[in-house]
Motif scaffolding. Structure first.
Motif, PDB file in Angstrom:
ATOM      1  N   LEU A  29     -78.774  -7.327   1.902  1.00  0.00           N
ATOM      2  CA  LEU A  29     -78.307  -8.075   3.067  1.00  0.00           C
ATOM      3  C   LEU A  29     -77.691  -9.372   2.570  1.00  0.00           C
ATOM      4  CD1 LEU A  29     -81.449  -7.720   5.334  1.00  0.00           C
ATOM      5  CD2 LEU A  29     -79.197  -6.895   6.001  1.00  0.00           C
ATOM      6  N   TYR A  30     -76.470  -9.659   2.977  1.00  0.00           N
ATOM      7  CA  TYR A  30     -75.871 -10.950   2.687  1.00  0.00           C
ATOM      8  C   TYR A  30     -76.234 -11.925   3.803  1.00  0.00           C
ATOM      9  CZ  TYR A  30     -72.773  -9.538  -1.155  1.00  0.00           C
ATOM     10  OH  TYR A  30     -72.271  -9.112  -2.369  1.00  0.00           O
ATOM     11  N   GLY A  31     -76.380 -13.185   3.432  1.00  0.00           N
ATOM     12  CA  GLY A  31     -76.620 -14.226   4.404  1.00  0.00           C
ATOM     13  C   GLY A  31     -75.801 -15.452   4.056  1.00  0.00           C
ATOM     14  N   ALA A  32     -75.387 -16.201   5.078  1.00  0.00           N
ATOM     15  CA  ALA A  32     -74.617 -17.416   4.865  1.00  0.00           C
ATOM     16  C   ALA A  32     -74.628 -18.255   6.132  1.00  0.00           C
ATOM     17  CB  ALA A  32     -73.182 -17.086   4.461  1.00  0.00           C
ATOM     18  N   VAL A  33     -74.275 -19.519   5.966  1.00  0.00           N
ATOM     19  CA  VAL A  33     -74.147 -20.445   7.084  1.00  0.00           C
ATOM     20  C   VAL A  33     -72.802 -21.143   6.963  1.00  0.00           C
ATOM     21  CG1 VAL A  33     -75.079 -22.480   8.253  1.00  0.00           C
ATOM     22  CG2 VAL A  33     -76.638 -20.821   7.211  1.00  0.00           C
TER      23      VAL A  33
END
Length: 266
Positions: A258-262
């Motif tokens: 899973l990729y995550g970013a803000v």
């Protein structure tokens, strides 16, 4: 807290539902045999799936704490909430800022039932639940604007949601419509499935979901980046959710799929 819209559909326990499968991965009790069956199939194919679910929840907590603390955001819009699993987003945000206003959005009747029973916020803040379809962003914005001031910064959370929305079904338009409606200083918090790390396991998992009647889409890092066009990625950028500002050294051993970013809207 009360939902402002009636349930849009009857509870269907004959087919697996992503929110309930996710609840089973997290060790919850708000799922049915059909959800557990699919969850076990996925776990047999990909033993890291439960770990990915836990890492995704931890990413949500870290991102929420960072935005409520470092960025000073006091409004949160969480779409695709899923079944409440403590600590919930509002508990994290309001532990940092008791006056934080949080709006949850989902369209699953079982989520509504549990949200009405469990989602209680601080007296100083607001915790509200909206019954709405994630694929109707304009309706979400119209309802959310009754609780949130969209002329002030909002943290928009789309956690483990967009891999259930294909590009041809309007995934990019959905995000663009929501982000365009938010004030400067708002942030997009996003996590979604990728096959970059374990392509064979992820593809088998996608096939198992498809057999259960659930659409699942894996996107590359570059494809995830498209959702952040026009936004400023906060450090460390687009990474496996287990590695986004994590202090747990064990997370460095292997990424989860899973990729995550803000992303910050200037």
């Amino acid at each position: 807290m009360t939902g402002t819209e009636p349930a849009a559909q009857a509870l269907d326990t004959t087919r697996p539902h992503p929110a309930r499968v996710y609840d089973w991965f997290l060790g919850g009790k708000d799922n049915y045999p059909v959800d557990e069956q699919l969850g076990r199939q996925i776990a047999a194919i990909d033993g890291g799936a439960p770990r990915a679910a836990l890492a995704n929840r931890a990413f949500m907590r870290r991102a929420t704490r960072a935005l409520a603390g470092d960025s000073g955001i006091r409004q949160f819009l969480d779409i695709g909430t899923g079944i409440p699993t403590e600590p919930n987003l509002h508990q994290i945000a309001q532990s940092v800022a008791p006056d934080a206003r949080v709006v949850y959005v989902d369209n699953d009747p079982i989520v509504l039932a549990h949200a009405q029973a469990l989602l209680r916020g601080t007296p100083q803040g607001v915790t509200e639940y909206l019954q709405a379809d994630a694929r109707d962003p304009r309706a979400i914005l119209e309802q959310a604007s009754r609780v949130l001031d969209l002329d002030r910064p909002v943290a928009l959370s789309l956690i483990a949601l967009l891999h259930f929305v294909a590009d041809e079904d309007g995934a990019h338009d959905l995000v663009r419509t929501l982000v365009d409606a938010l004030a400067p200083g708002s942030c997009l918090v996003l996590s979604m499935m990728t096959a970059d790390f374990e392509p064979e396991n992820v593809q088998r998992g996608i096939a198992a979901y498809a057999a259960g009647g659930v659409t699942l889409v894996a996107r590359s890092r570059a494809e995830v980046g498209v959702f952040f066009e026009g936004l400023e990625l906060l450090p460390p950028g687009i990474v496996s959710v287990a590695r986004w500002r994590s202090k747990d050294a064990s997370d460095d051993a292997a990424p989860v799929s899973l990729y995550g970013a803000v992303g910050l809207k200037r």
